[in-house]
Design a protein around this motif. Structure first.
Motif, PDB file in Angstrom:
ATOM      1  N   LYS A  70       0.864  -1.176   0.000  1.00  0.00           N
ATOM      2  CA  LYS A  70       0.000   0.000   0.000  1.00  0.00           C
ATOM      3  C   LYS A  70       0.906   1.233   0.000  1.00  0.00           C
ATOM      4  O   LYS A  70       1.857   1.310   0.785  1.00  0.00           O
ATOM      5  N   LEU A  71       0.607   2.185  -0.868  1.00  0.00           N
ATOM      6  CA  LEU A  71       1.400   3.406  -0.942  1.00  0.00           C
ATOM      7  C   LEU A  71       0.667   4.556  -0.256  1.00  0.00           C
ATOM      8  O   LEU A  71      -0.560   4.626  -0.291  1.00  0.00           O
ATOM      9  N   TYR A  72       1.447   5.438   0.353  1.00  0.00           N
ATOM     10  CA  TYR A  72       0.862   6.672   0.907  1.00  0.00           C
ATOM     11  C   TYR A  72       1.660   7.870   0.404  1.00  0.00           C
ATOM     12  O   TYR A  72       2.818   7.754   0.015  1.00  0.00           O
ATOM     13  N   SER A  73       1.031   9.015   0.373  1.00  0.00           N
ATOM     14  CA  SER A  73       1.613  10.203  -0.245  1.00  0.00           C
ATOM     15  C   SER A  73       2.732  10.784   0.612  1.00  0.00           C
ATOM     16  O   SER A  73       2.489  11.350   1.673  1.00  0.00           O
ATOM     17  N   ASP A  74       3.967  10.617   0.124  1.00  0.00           N
ATOM     18  CA  ASP A  74       5.125  11.221   0.792  1.00  0.00           C
ATOM     19  C   ASP A  74       6.249  11.344  -0.219  1.00  0.00           C
ATOM     20  O   ASP A  74       6.443  10.462  -1.056  1.00  0.00           O
ATOM     21  N   ASN A  75       6.967  12.449  -0.136  1.00  0.00           N
ATOM     22  CA  ASN A  75       8.125  12.684  -0.981  1.00  0.00           C
ATOM     23  C   ASN A  75       8.999  13.745  -0.314  1.00  0.00           C
ATOM     24  O   ASN A  75       8.593  14.322   0.708  1.00  0.00           O
ATOM     25  N   PRO A  76      10.198  13.998  -0.831  1.00  0.00           N
ATOM     26  CA  PRO A  76      11.128  14.909  -0.141  1.00  0.00           C
ATOM     27  C   PRO A  76      10.648  16.349   0.003  1.00  0.00           C
ATOM     28  O   PRO A  76      11.225  17.106   0.794  1.00  0.00           O
ATOM     29  N   LEU A  77       9.618  16.754  -0.738  1.00  0.00           N
ATOM     30  CA  LEU A  77       9.112  18.119  -0.624  1.00  0.00           C
ATOM     31  C   LEU A  77       8.022  18.256   0.433  1.00  0.00           C
ATOM     32  O   LEU A  77       7.571  19.368   0.714  1.00  0.00           O
ATOM     33  N   TYR A 101      14.507  11.035   3.755  1.00  0.00           N
ATOM     34  CA  TYR A 101      14.980  11.328   2.404  1.00  0.00           C
ATOM     35  C   TYR A 101      16.266  12.143   2.409  1.00  0.00           C
ATOM     36  O   TYR A 101      16.317  13.254   2.937  1.00  0.00           O
ATOM     37  N   PHE A 102      17.307  11.575   1.827  1.00  0.00           N
ATOM     38  CA  PHE A 102      18.577  12.253   1.579  1.00  0.00           C
ATOM     39  C   PHE A 102      19.224  12.832   2.835  1.00  0.00           C
ATOM     40  O   PHE A 102      20.042  13.740   2.761  1.00  0.00           O
ATOM     41  N   GLY A 103      18.853  12.280   4.004  1.00  0.00           N
ATOM     42  CA  GLY A 103      19.432  12.753   5.259  1.00  0.00           C
ATOM     43  C   GLY A 103      19.019  14.159   5.638  1.00  0.00           C
ATOM     44  O   GLY A 103      19.683  14.801   6.455  1.00  0.00           O
ATOM     45  N   LEU A 104      17.908  14.654   5.097  1.00  0.00           N
ATOM     46  CA  LEU A 104      17.519  16.053   5.289  1.00  0.00           C
ATOM     47  C   LEU A 104      16.368  16.244   6.274  1.00  0.00           C
ATOM     48  O   LEU A 104      16.047  17.376   6.632  1.00  0.00           O
ATOM     49  N   PRO A 258      18.092  21.184   3.744  1.00  0.00           N
ATOM     50  CA  PRO A 258      17.634  20.413   4.907  1.00  0.00           C
ATOM     51  C   PRO A 258      16.479  21.121   5.609  1.00  0.00           C
ATOM     52  O   PRO A 258      16.287  22.328   5.472  1.00  0.00           O
ATOM     53  N   TYR A 259      15.733  20.356   6.379  1.00  0.00           N
ATOM     54  CA  TYR A 259      14.620  20.917   7.133  1.00  0.00           C
ATOM     55  C   TYR A 259      15.118  21.710   8.329  1.00  0.00           C
ATOM     56  O   TYR A 259      14.472  22.647   8.781  1.00  0.00           O
ATOM     57  N   ASN A 260      16.283  21.330   8.855  1.00  0.00           N
ATOM     58  CA  ASN A 260      16.900  22.058   9.972  1.00  0.00           C
ATOM     59  C   ASN A 260      18.349  22.328   9.596  1.00  0.00           C
ATOM     60  O   ASN A 260      19.178  21.423   9.607  1.00  0.00           O
ATOM     61  N   PHE A 267      22.905  13.431   2.179  1.00  0.00           N
ATOM     62  CA  PHE A 267      23.369  12.296   1.398  1.00  0.00           C
ATOM     63  C   PHE A 267      24.121  12.741   0.151  1.00  0.00           C
ATOM     64  O   PHE A 267      25.156  12.190  -0.214  1.00  0.00           O
ATOM     65  N   SER A 268      23.585  13.747  -0.537  1.00  0.00           N
ATOM     66  CA  SER A 268      24.160  14.227  -1.782  1.00  0.00           C
ATOM     67  C   SER A 268      23.549  15.582  -2.105  1.00  0.00           C
ATOM     68  O   SER A 268      22.676  16.075  -1.382  1.00  0.00           O
ATOM     69  N   LEU A 269      24.001  16.178  -3.197  1.00  0.00           N
ATOM     70  CA  LEU A 269      23.398  17.412  -3.696  1.00  0.00           C
ATOM     71  C   LEU A 269      22.201  17.028  -4.552  1.00  0.00           C
ATOM     72  O   LEU A 269      22.343  16.341  -5.568  1.00  0.00           O
ATOM     73  N   ILE A 270      21.008  17.452  -4.150  1.00  0.00           N
ATOM     74  CA  ILE A 270      19.795  17.129  -4.882  1.00  0.00           C
ATOM     75  C   ILE A 270      19.355  18.366  -5.664  1.00  0.00           C
ATOM     76  O   ILE A 270      18.868  19.339  -5.102  1.00  0.00           O
ATOM     77  N   PHE A 271      19.578  18.326  -6.979  1.00  0.00           N
ATOM     78  CA  PHE A 271      19.155  19.403  -7.867  1.00  0.00           C
ATOM     79  C   PHE A 271      17.688  19.190  -8.247  1.00  0.00           C
ATOM     80  O   PHE A 271      17.287  18.073  -8.577  1.00  0.00           O
TER      81      PHE A 271
END
Length: 341
Positions: A70-77, A101-104, A258-260, A267-271
């Motif tokens: 089952k999927l639920y709505s979540d992503n890095p944004l 996500y991405f250590g952020l 990052p959030y904080n 983890f990396s540079l996310i463009f």
């Protein structure tokens, strides 16, 4: 450095004197998906709730185990997914997977959730969230952040039952031998040059072998490296490199923050590009200049989670880990900024 990104070469590393991650209540596997497989098979859950932005190769593997996805709505944004999670129609026999996500992301708490929780800390195994988790179980794939051929970890912050530790299979050991050979050859290539195709073919072969591995313990060499390498230092260098690159690139490119800002291990540079076409153009430009970015992850076009698909179509991951010195990162960033010149 002749190139940036792609697979780890065999890296020199500092021996650890202390590590944030020292939980003896852990099991070690050949991959993160095997860590997930082990706990799913032990607990015999009926359904697993997985973020809509996730690795669909892993989802396919889990599906083959017979558990309903089952999927639920979540992503890095998504700034905070708590309200989404707490509104899910959980049933008895469900388990929830959460992702840093991405250590952020900052720490998430799981109090009062009616189902067991697994957290995926692949992108930062020593984050505050990972080290202070109150999840039932946590997993991580260490080969994404450390220079090892293979490796997945399963542990329980709440000291819940873990599966019996498996030995590494012959197939896993053979795969690791091929991959470490490729890593040594790539290291030599950086110093002396030569034919890249020889070691690239070994990487490709080992990756195909990883995909086909039945569940296995971590190979002996990867286990030795993980228990020797200073994970704290490796993580700190990655963060320092990220900050150097972000300060150079953020005026021209949209890079996920990052959030904080005071507490994160990226983890990396996310463009985040303007469109899928823009992403393709930037990716081609970088590859032509020996900078090899990654797309994490390709989301199926028929998904009903439009925001996850949109992020997948526009993102590009550029490595900035401890393989690289500050001068390496500055040189890489100079090349990237010339994209708009």
């Amino acid at each position: 450095m002749k190139e940036f990104g792609s697979d780890f070469h065999f890296c020199d590393y500092t021996l650890k004197n202390s590590s944030c991650f020292s939980d003896s209540n852990a099991c070690y596997y050949s991959s993160g998906r095997h860590a997930l497989e082990a706990i799913i098979c032990q607990e015999k859950w009926k359904r697993i709730w997985i973020p809509s932005y996730f690795c669909y190769e892993v989802i396919g593997h889990l599906s083959s185990l017979g558990i309903e996805i089952k999927l639920y709505s979540d992503n890095p944004l998504v700034y905070c997914e708590d309200d989404i999670i707490r509104s899910l129609p959980f049933n008895n026999g469900d388990v929830l997977l959460r992702m840093n996500y991405f250590g952020l992301r900052t720490i998430r708490l799981n109090e009062e959730l009616p189902v067991p929780v697994i957290e995926d800390h692949t992108h930062d195994i020593i984050s505050d969230w990972a080290l202070n988790s109150n999840a039932d179980w946590c997993i991580a794939s260490i080969r994404k952040t450390l220079p090892v051929a293979a490796g997945g970890i399963l542990w329980s912050p709440l000291k819940k039952k873990l599966p019996q530790q498996l030995k590494s299979t012959n197939n896993c050991e053979q795969m690791a031998e091929i991959r470490y050979d490729a890593m040594q050859m790539k290291k030599k290539y950086f110093k002396e040059g030569g034919d890249k195709d020889i070691f690239r073919n070994k990487y490709i072969l080992s990756e195909e072998m990883i995909e086909k591995l039945s569940i296995s313990g971590m190979d002996k060499k990867s286990f030795e490296i993980f228990n020797s390498i200073d994970v704290d230092e490796w993580t700190s260098k990655r963060k320092t490199n990220w900050i150097t690159a972000y300060n150079i690139l953020s005026d021209k490119f949209n890079i996920l923050k990052p959030y904080n800002i005071d507490n994160f291990n990226p983890f990396s540079l996310i463009f985040i590009c303007n469109s899928m076409e823009d992403r393709g153009n930037l990716r081609s430009y970088l590859i032509q200049r020996s900078i090899f970015p990654a797309i994490l992850w390709k989301i199926p076009e028929n998904t009903t989670f439009d925001s996850s698909l949109d992020f997948s179509n526009k993102m590009l991951s550029v490595h900035c880990d401890a393989r690289y010195t500050k001068s390496d990162i500055e040189r890489m960033c100079k090349t990237i900024t010339e994209y708009y010149d």
